[in-house]
Motif scaffolding. Structure first.
Motif, PDB file in Angstrom:
ATOM      1  N   ASP A  54       0.830  -1.207   0.000  1.00  0.00           N
ATOM      2  CA  ASP A  54       0.000   0.000   0.000  1.00  0.00           C
ATOM      3  C   ASP A  54       0.866   1.258   0.000  1.00  0.00           C
ATOM      4  OD1 ASP A  54       0.870   0.290   2.620  1.00  0.00           O
ATOM      5  OD2 ASP A  54      -1.080  -0.057   3.522  1.00  0.00           O
ATOM      6  N   ALA A  55       0.223   2.418   0.107  1.00  0.00           N
ATOM      7  CA  ALA A  55       0.901   3.709  -0.004  1.00  0.00           C
ATOM      8  C   ALA A  55       1.892   3.986   1.122  1.00  0.00           C
ATOM      9  CB  ALA A  55      -0.122   4.833  -0.076  1.00  0.00           C
ATOM     10  N   VAL A  56       1.730   3.325   2.265  1.00  0.00           N
ATOM     11  CA  VAL A  56       2.651   3.538   3.388  1.00  0.00           C
ATOM     12  C   VAL A  56       3.626   2.367   3.521  1.00  0.00           C
ATOM     13  CG1 VAL A  56       1.155   5.087   4.675  1.00  0.00           C
ATOM     14  CG2 VAL A  56       0.982   2.633   5.041  1.00  0.00           C
ATOM     15  N   ALA A  57       3.780   1.591   2.451  1.00  0.00           N
ATOM     16  CA  ALA A  57       4.740   0.487   2.341  1.00  0.00           C
ATOM     17  C   ALA A  57       4.403  -0.713   3.226  1.00  0.00           C
ATOM     18  CB  ALA A  57       6.161   0.966   2.600  1.00  0.00           C
ATOM     19  N   TYR A  79      -3.080  -0.001  -4.027  1.00  0.00           N
ATOM     20  CA  TYR A  79      -2.017  -0.992  -3.879  1.00  0.00           C
ATOM     21  C   TYR A  79      -1.206  -1.161  -5.158  1.00  0.00           C
ATOM     22  CZ  TYR A  79      -4.114  -2.540   0.492  1.00  0.00           C
ATOM     23  OH  TYR A  79      -4.596  -2.597   1.776  1.00  0.00           O
ATOM     24  N   LYS A  80       0.033  -1.616  -4.952  1.00  0.00           N
ATOM     25  CA  LYS A  80       0.868  -2.111  -6.042  1.00  0.00           C
ATOM     26  C   LYS A  80       0.870  -3.627  -5.902  1.00  0.00           C
ATOM     27  CE  LYS A  80       5.580  -2.462  -7.683  1.00  0.00           C
ATOM     28  NZ  LYS A  80       6.991  -2.219  -7.341  1.00  0.00           N
ATOM     29  N   VAL A  81       0.555  -4.329  -6.990  1.00  0.00           N
ATOM     30  CA  VAL A  81       0.523  -5.790  -6.995  1.00  0.00           C
ATOM     31  C   VAL A  81       1.750  -6.263  -7.762  1.00  0.00           C
ATOM     32  CG1 VAL A  81      -0.790  -7.816  -7.686  1.00  0.00           C
ATOM     33  CG2 VAL A  81      -1.994  -5.736  -7.042  1.00  0.00           C
ATOM     34  N   SER A  82       2.494  -7.207  -7.188  1.00  0.00           N
ATOM     35  CA  SER A  82       3.681  -7.704  -7.887  1.00  0.00           C
ATOM     36  C   SER A  82       3.911  -9.175  -7.574  1.00  0.00           C
ATOM     37  CB  SER A  82       4.916  -6.887  -7.509  1.00  0.00           C
ATOM     38  OG  SER A  82       5.198  -7.014  -6.141  1.00  0.00           O
ATOM     39  N   SER A  83       4.620  -9.804  -8.496  1.00  0.00           N
ATOM     40  CA  SER A  83       5.034 -11.187  -8.303  1.00  0.00           C
ATOM     41  C   SER A  83       6.402 -11.351  -8.929  1.00  0.00           C
ATOM     42  CB  SER A  83       4.038 -12.152  -8.953  1.00  0.00           C
ATOM     43  OG  SER A  83       4.469 -13.489  -8.744  1.00  0.00           O
TER      44      SER A  83
END
Length: 126
Positions: A54-57, A79-83
């Protein structure tokens, strides 16, 4: 004595009113990330790491199930979604990477987001 009693009564009533309106818990949203594998990959989809940040890591992590889906329960937000994961078979080592930014997670937003993956593979020499 009467002034002290009235002041004490006002303090107690104020305290009770302020506590009654306080919501202690966070509302969580059930949210799924479906990994989209390249058509050239014919291996298992289970066990790949997926992250939501999220924005606050604050980072939430899960692994995919047999359908390639990771399941989360997170607070509403952006959110940032990553894999970024690695799978090994008898002959190949596969590397998967994918990221998607600005994913909105709310009660009203879609409950599933698809994350396309880029794959590279390396032959294992025995």
């Amino acid at each position: 004595m009467r002034k002290i009693f009235c002041l004490l009564a006002v303090c107690v009533i104020t305290l009770l009113i302020s506590c009654a309106d306080y919501d202690e818990g966070l509302d969580l949203v059930n949210f799924d990330v479906k990994l989209e594998f390249p058509s050239t990959y014919d291996g298992a989809y289970e066990g790949l790491r997926v992250e939501l940040q999220d924005a606050v890591a604050s980072t939430f992590v899960d692994s995919t199930d047999v359908q390639g889906v990771a399941h989360f329960s997170v607070p509403s937000g952006l959110y940032k979604v990553s894999s970024s994961a690695r799978k090994e078979t008898e002959d190949y080592r596969y590397f998967f990477n994918g990221a998607k930014s600005q994913v909105v997670v709310t009660v009203d937003s879609p409950r599933v987001v698809t994350l396309p993956l880029v794959m590279s593979k390396k032959r294992i020499v025995n």
